[in-house]
Design an enzyme around this catalytic site. Structure first.
Site, PDB file in Angstrom:
ATOM      1  N   SER A  27      55.795 -70.355  37.347  1.00  0.00           N
ATOM      2  CA  SER A  27      55.772 -68.892  37.329  1.00  0.00           C
ATOM      3  C   SER A  27      57.025 -68.375  38.028  1.00  0.00           C
ATOM      4  O   SER A  27      57.284 -68.720  39.182  1.00  0.00           O
ATOM      5  CB  SER A  27      54.519 -68.391  38.056  1.00  0.00           C
ATOM      6  OG  SER A  27      54.482 -66.974  38.042  1.00  0.00           O
ATOM      7  N   LYS A  74      56.984 -69.135  32.770  1.00  0.00           N
ATOM      8  CA  LYS A  74      56.246 -67.861  32.753  1.00  0.00           C
ATOM      9  C   LYS A  74      57.066 -66.863  33.533  1.00  0.00           C
ATOM     10  O   LYS A  74      57.473 -67.136  34.679  1.00  0.00           O
ATOM     11  CB  LYS A  74      54.875 -68.076  33.390  1.00  0.00           C
ATOM     12  CG  LYS A  74      54.169 -66.824  33.901  1.00  0.00           C
ATOM     13  CD  LYS A  74      52.728 -67.165  34.255  1.00  0.00           C
ATOM     14  CE  LYS A  74      52.244 -66.360  35.445  1.00  0.00           C
ATOM     15  NZ  LYS A  74      50.814 -66.642  35.742  1.00  0.00           N
ATOM     16  N   LYS A 132      57.257 -63.123  35.272  1.00  0.00           N
ATOM     17  CA  LYS A 132      56.557 -61.925  35.708  1.00  0.00           C
ATOM     18  C   LYS A 132      57.292 -60.731  35.092  1.00  0.00           C
ATOM     19  O   LYS A 132      58.527 -60.691  35.105  1.00  0.00           O
ATOM     20  CB  LYS A 132      56.598 -61.813  37.243  1.00  0.00           C
ATOM     21  CG  LYS A 132      55.748 -62.851  37.937  1.00  0.00           C
ATOM     22  CD  LYS A 132      54.269 -62.637  37.662  1.00  0.00           C
ATOM     23  CE  LYS A 132      53.426 -63.627  38.440  1.00  0.00           C
ATOM     24  NZ  LYS A 132      51.995 -63.448  38.214  1.00  0.00           N
ATOM     25  N   ASP A 135      53.664 -62.499  32.332  1.00  0.00           N
ATOM     26  CA  ASP A 135      52.485 -62.088  33.094  1.00  0.00           C
ATOM     27  C   ASP A 135      52.770 -60.728  33.717  1.00  0.00           C
ATOM     28  O   ASP A 135      53.702 -60.591  34.515  1.00  0.00           O
ATOM     29  CB  ASP A 135      52.174 -63.110  34.193  1.00  0.00           C
ATOM     30  CG  ASP A 135      50.877 -62.777  34.936  1.00  0.00           C
ATOM     31  OD1 ASP A 135      50.471 -63.575  35.807  1.00  0.00           O
ATOM     32  OD2 ASP A 135      50.258 -61.730  34.648  1.00  0.00           O
ATOM     33  N   GLU A 163      50.082 -62.221  29.530  1.00  0.00           N
ATOM     34  CA  GLU A 163      48.973 -62.366  30.476  1.00  0.00           C
ATOM     35  C   GLU A 163      48.659 -61.038  31.149  1.00  0.00           C
ATOM     36  O   GLU A 163      49.564 -60.377  31.688  1.00  0.00           O
ATOM     37  CB  GLU A 163      49.349 -63.419  31.518  1.00  0.00           C
ATOM     38  CG  GLU A 163      48.283 -63.811  32.495  1.00  0.00           C
ATOM     39  CD  GLU A 163      48.758 -64.881  33.478  1.00  0.00           C
ATOM     40  OE1 GLU A 163      49.798 -65.502  33.241  1.00  0.00           O
ATOM     41  OE2 GLU A 163      48.075 -65.052  34.506  1.00  0.00           O
ATOM     42  N   ASP A 182      43.546 -62.924  32.970  1.00  0.00           N
ATOM     43  CA  ASP A 182      43.540 -63.567  34.294  1.00  0.00           C
ATOM     44  C   ASP A 182      42.572 -62.748  35.165  1.00  0.00           C
ATOM     45  O   ASP A 182      41.384 -63.053  35.237  1.00  0.00           O
ATOM     46  CB  ASP A 182      44.983 -63.583  34.833  1.00  0.00           C
ATOM     47  CG  ASP A 182      45.113 -64.027  36.287  1.00  0.00           C
ATOM     48  OD1 ASP A 182      46.244 -64.256  36.728  1.00  0.00           O
ATOM     49  OD2 ASP A 182      44.097 -64.120  36.989  1.00  0.00           O
ATOM     50  N   LYS A 216      41.247 -69.577  37.157  1.00  0.00           N
ATOM     51  CA  LYS A 216      41.540 -69.769  38.577  1.00  0.00           C
ATOM     52  C   LYS A 216      40.197 -69.935  39.280  1.00  0.00           C
ATOM     53  O   LYS A 216      39.379 -68.994  39.287  1.00  0.00           O
ATOM     54  CB  LYS A 216      42.257 -68.558  39.165  1.00  0.00           C
ATOM     55  CG  LYS A 216      43.682 -68.360  38.664  1.00  0.00           C
ATOM     56  CD  LYS A 216      44.270 -67.098  39.257  1.00  0.00           C
ATOM     57  CE  LYS A 216      45.693 -66.906  38.793  1.00  0.00           C
ATOM     58  NZ  LYS A 216      46.229 -65.617  39.261  1.00  0.00           N
ATOM     59  N   GLY A 273      47.521 -70.258  39.146  1.00  0.00           N
ATOM     60  CA  GLY A 273      47.857 -70.643  40.516  1.00  0.00           C
ATOM     61  C   GLY A 273      47.884 -69.441  41.454  1.00  0.00           C
ATOM     62  O   GLY A 273      48.145 -68.330  41.024  1.00  0.00           O
TER      63      GLY A 273
END
Ligand SMILES: CC(=O)N[C@@H](Cc1ccc2ccccc2c1)C(=O)O
Ligand SMILES: [Mg+2]
Length: 368
Positions: A135, A161, A163, A189, A214, A239, A263, A291
């Site tokens: 991430s 991934k 952000k 995400d 995400e 998520d 998660k 995570g």
């Protein structure tokens, strides 16, 4: 098993680099660890809460408080304590899933250590190593982002991934595609940063062949995600919205997601995480392991979970050095883009006492 007491240990681990998301920037990881002592063995649990309620309604001090005043005493009062009973004993208390998850994890670890059984086998793992993604936070510039992504690809991560947030989304994705090509597994995400009014803007991500987007919308806006799914072609992954196996079934049935980030803390524990996995598998929905910048304690258990058959997408189970110069356990080291699944009893790792002491900011014993 009889519980003799629970140690609440607070640790502060500096991050190797600031980690910026749509909900803020973290420079250190303030973690609540649990160590349960039973008549058979001790067990470790890690609480995924952040210091403030920005990712979820829970936060570290709140988790410590609810554990100290309600959850641990309830477990202490129960006749028998085994991991399968923890959820039922704690059910009367509303919410606090991450706090409950940490306590259940510690009891599960103690139970499995006492019986010499690895967590991976208990959960139903089918792999001995798992492919790992990474991430990547929001950066100050596109150049900085490309350097960071290049470093992770060189390290062997099999999936990137990014952000994103309004103002940092299409351009970073375009830049990564232009620099590293179309074959890199790439996803984004948003951590709830958008609204349905952004649908047309989010559709601009469709040409980039992303694996998923995400949690673009608010965690409570399940219907909004179902509507968004009709306006973008990139698969939606949830998520923050998925807090239990039931909420996963509801979101899938409503067409709100085609992929789920699991998660364990967010859903109340590893046993519920397996139920989420099973529900998703029953609907043909691929899952991957998210995570929360865990120490090696949580990382070990997450890697075991990520080895279940339905975890067909690389997760955010990155190596220890993605976040920490020194982990409190033996470090998880990426090898050919994979992390090995621990095969020792329980979670298969334990903190190194002197390393744990170096980062400990507080410790408290709650006797049972
Ligand atoms: C790896 C990843 O992106 N995790 C979370 C968000 C997140 C981001 C930053 C965090 C900082 C401190 C503790 C937990 C954090 C979780 C996510 O998937 O949405
Ligand atoms: Mg996320």
């Amino acid at each position: 098993m009889k519980l003799s007491g629970v140690e609440l240990r607070r640790i502060e681990m500096p991050l190797v680099a600031p980690f910026r998301t749509s909900f803020g920037t973290q420079y250190t990881r303030d973690i609540l660890l649990l160590r349960v002592e039973t008549d058979d063995a001790e067990g470790w649990g890690e609480c995924g809460t952040l210091p403030d309620p920005l990712y979820s309604p829970e936060y570290v001090d709140g988790a410590a408080d609810v554990l100290r005043r309600f959850l641990v005493p309830a477990l202490a009062a129960a006749e028998r304590v085994d991991a399968n009973a923890v959820g039922t004993v704690l059910a009367p208390f509303k919410g606090h899933r991450m706090a409950k998850a940490a306590l259940e994890m510690a009891v599960l670890d103690a139970e499995l250590r006492a019986e010499g059984r690895p967590l991976a086998r208990e959960l139903g793992a089918v792999r001995s190593s798992v492919p790992c993604g990474v991430s990547v936070g929001i950066m100050g510039s596109i150049g900085e982002l490309l350097d960071s992504v290049g470093g992770y690809l060189d390290a062997g991560y099999v999936r990137i991934k990014l952000k994103i947030q309004p103002g940092w989304d299409v351009e970073p994705v375009r830049a990564v595609r232009e620099r590293f090509g179309d074959d890199v597994l790439l996803q984004v995400d948003a951590n709830t940063a958008y609204t349905l009014a952004d649908a047309r803007h989010l559709a601009k991500l469709d040409p980039f062949g992303l694996l998923l987007i995400e949690q673009p919308l608010d965690e409570e806006d399940v219907l909004g995600h179902a509507e968004l799914a009709k306006q973008v072609t990139t698969p939606i992954c949830l998520d923050e919205s998925i807090v239990s196996a039931k909420s996963a079934a509801d979101a899938i049935t409503l067409g709100a997601c085609r992929i789920v980030n699991i998660k364990p803390g967010r859903v109340g524990g590893y046993l519920e995480a397996r139920r989420v996995h099973d529900v998703c598998a029953a609907h043909g929905i691929p899952v991957w392991c998210g995570g929360m910048l865990e120490s090696g304690i949580g990382r070990a258990a997450n890697v075991a979970l990520a080895a279940l058959p339905g975890f067909t997408l690389p997760g955010d189970t990155s190596a220890s050095d993605r976040y920490y110069r020194t982990d409190i356990t033996a470090p998880f080291v990426l090898a050919d883009g994979h992390l090995p699944v621990p095969d020792g009893p329980g979670i298969g790792v334990a903190p190194v006492p002197e390393l744990l002491d170096e980062v400990t900011t507080a410790t408290e014993w709650v006797s049972c």
